[in-house]
Design a protein around this motif. Sequence first.
Motif, mmCIF file in Angstrom:
data_model
loop_
_atom_site.group_PDB
_atom_site.id
_atom_site.type_symbol
_atom_site.label_atom_id
_atom_site.label_comp_id
_atom_site.label_asym_id
_atom_site.label_seq_id
_atom_site.Cartn_x
_atom_site.Cartn_y
_atom_site.Cartn_z
ATOM 1 N N VAL A 453 -18.563 -9.903 19.395
ATOM 2 C CA VAL A 453 -19.294 -8.707 19.843
ATOM 3 C C VAL A 453 -19.369 -8.670 21.360
ATOM 4 C CG1 VAL A 453 -20.629 -8.593 17.719
ATOM 5 C CG2 VAL A 453 -21.478 -9.955 19.628
ATOM 6 N N GLU A 454 -18.630 -9.539 22.008
ATOM 7 C CA GLU A 454 -18.664 -9.559 23.470
ATOM 8 C C GLU A 454 -18.165 -8.220 23.998
ATOM 9 O OE1 GLU A 454 -19.645 -11.676 26.878
ATOM 10 O OE2 GLU A 454 -19.550 -12.563 24.876
ATOM 11 N N SER A 455 -18.955 -7.582 24.821
ATOM 12 C CA SER A 455 -18.597 -6.255 25.339
ATOM 13 C C SER A 455 -17.997 -6.329 26.734
ATOM 14 C CB SER A 455 -19.823 -5.337 25.346
ATOM 15 O OG SER A 455 -20.844 -5.883 26.182
ATOM 16 N N GLU A 456 -18.392 -7.322 27.495
ATOM 17 C CA GLU A 456 -17.867 -7.466 28.846
ATOM 18 C C GLU A 456 -17.039 -8.746 28.940
ATOM 19 O OE1 GLU A 456 -21.122 -7.379 31.513
ATOM 20 O OE2 GLU A 456 -21.534 -5.241 31.251
ATOM 21 N N LEU A 457 -15.844 -8.596 29.503
ATOM 22 C CA LEU A 457 -14.896 -9.706 29.583
ATOM 23 C C LEU A 457 -14.452 -9.886 31.030
ATOM 24 C CD1 LEU A 457 -12.643 -8.727 26.541
ATOM 25 C CD2 LEU A 457 -14.562 -10.336 26.534
ATOM 26 N N ARG A 469 -14.557 -3.963 30.604
ATOM 27 C CA ARG A 469 -15.467 -3.631 29.501
ATOM 28 C C ARG A 469 -14.623 -3.122 28.336
ATOM 29 N NH1 ARG A 469 -20.826 -2.430 29.206
ATOM 30 N NH2 ARG A 469 -20.975 -2.440 31.476
ATOM 31 N N ARG A 470 -14.982 -3.522 27.167
ATOM 32 C CA ARG A 470 -14.274 -3.110 25.975
ATOM 33 C C ARG A 470 -14.446 -1.611 25.770
ATOM 34 N NH1 ARG A 470 -15.755 -6.934 21.031
ATOM 35 N NH2 ARG A 470 -14.569 -5.282 20.020
ATOM 36 N N ALA A 471 -13.307 -0.964 25.407
ATOM 37 C CA ALA A 471 -13.356 0.485 25.222
ATOM 38 C C ALA A 471 -14.020 0.874 23.924
ATOM 39 C CB ALA A 471 -11.938 1.064 25.276
ATOM 40 N N ASP A 472 -14.043 -0.058 22.923
ATOM 41 C CA ASP A 472 -14.623 0.290 21.624
ATOM 42 C C ASP A 472 -16.117 0.012 21.568
ATOM 43 O OD1 ASP A 472 -14.385 -2.392 21.901
ATOM 44 O OD2 ASP A 472 -13.614 -2.783 19.887
#
Length: 497
Positions: A453-457, A469-472
């Motif tokens: 569920v990590e949203s920021e990488l 940042r994840r687009a989904d």
Amino acid sequence: MLATVTNIAEYTVTELAFALKRTVEDAFGLVRVRGELSGFKKAASGHLYFALKDDKSVLDAVAWRTLAPKLTFEPADGLEVICTGKLTTYPGRSKYQLVVERIEPAGLGALMALLEQRKRMLAAEGLFAPERKRPLPFLPEVVGVITSPTGAVIRDILHRLADRFPRRVVVWPVLVQGEGAAEQVAAAIEGFSALPPGGPVPRPDVLIVARGGGSIEDLWAFNEERVARAAAACTIPLISAVGHETDTTLIDFVADRRAPTPTAAAEMAVPVRRDLVLQVEALQARLEHAMDRRLDVLGQQLDGLARGLPRPEMVLGMAAQRLDDLGERLKLRSPTELVRLQGERLEARAARLEELVRDRIRHAESGLECQTDRLAPALITSRVELLRPRLAREAQALGTAITTVLRRKSERLEASVRQLEALSHTRVLERGYAIIKGRTDGHVLPRLAAVGVESELTVVFADGELAVRRADQPTRTKPKPRHADAKDEVGPQGRLL
């Protein structure tokens, strides 16, 4: 007693001989005599002497040397001929003879016999051998034609060449019948054969010797031995197109190809251009189809080989894990730390060696002190002098050993550093790869499932990092802070708390 005759004219032998000569020549000024040749011979002067005979009589004959080159056949004993000339007498022998001005074979049978005789002679020389026949060029640039320039033959040949495949045509005009025809045809063949390549007159790639149909007498020029030998010696492939399909002449046997008609000779000389175009188009279509099939087969083979190869992400995943492991180990023992440890070890070994040297020196000095009472000063001095070079050699050997050990350790250390740098993850990143890490814990994410569920990488490149940042994942908006003096709005339902 006989009476004397006085009214008869008196002649001398010469007068009477020449009187008879004039009488014979006046009475038989021009005659045609048919007979069989007998006793034929050619004198050194070039004159021809022979006799004409039948079953009852013999007539002497002579042909001057000017007639010999004009003969269209080879005279021989037993050949029936027709001689045209004038009858005269020879006073020196009291005999009469025929001075021949023209000799020709007597009838078709004689011509055929002469033709068979020449055919056997040329065949015995090998001029008709199949191995002498040369192939015709597939597409000649220049076509040479030897024929009459005014007949229908040249028009038929030019028309057929223009219909099939237009080519450059060079015509050598000649007589094709009558006196002098054989000489002109032979000279034309020899002239074309002697043309040099690249000269002002283009050298033909193929020759056509053509004439329309006719009787054997009309076609006799192409049965002459000179024409047959010129065709055999020609250096250009030659097509014979003399007469109709049923007519046969000697040049037909000597030529490289025989055509039944002049039009057929033109068809032999060049192919049909339209047929060549269709053939090339068909070959092109077959080539394209074969290339498509070959590409399909190679594509299928490539797909099969690709299925047998490991997945790239698996190979890269194992390499990434190994890289992480080596990176962790590298943090624990960095190159600087390894150099420091090796330096400390070398310094310790050098101190131990120096201590060993000092011990040996002290031991030697103590031994000398213990033996002072027993040794004379000169003996002690000599002993010290003897030990000093030995100690110097040992110190030098020890220094060399230390230097060698230091060099080897340094080389090994440099090799280890190069190996660590080669296995470093920065080298992999320089080749275009990247490392994905979580923003919260900073752990490497080798698989998509590890992202969770990590949203920021964080994407690590060779020259820096990039936060993404994840687009989904929806973007979280922070709630606006409420002011302390803001009053709660109370709706019509009132405040619950």
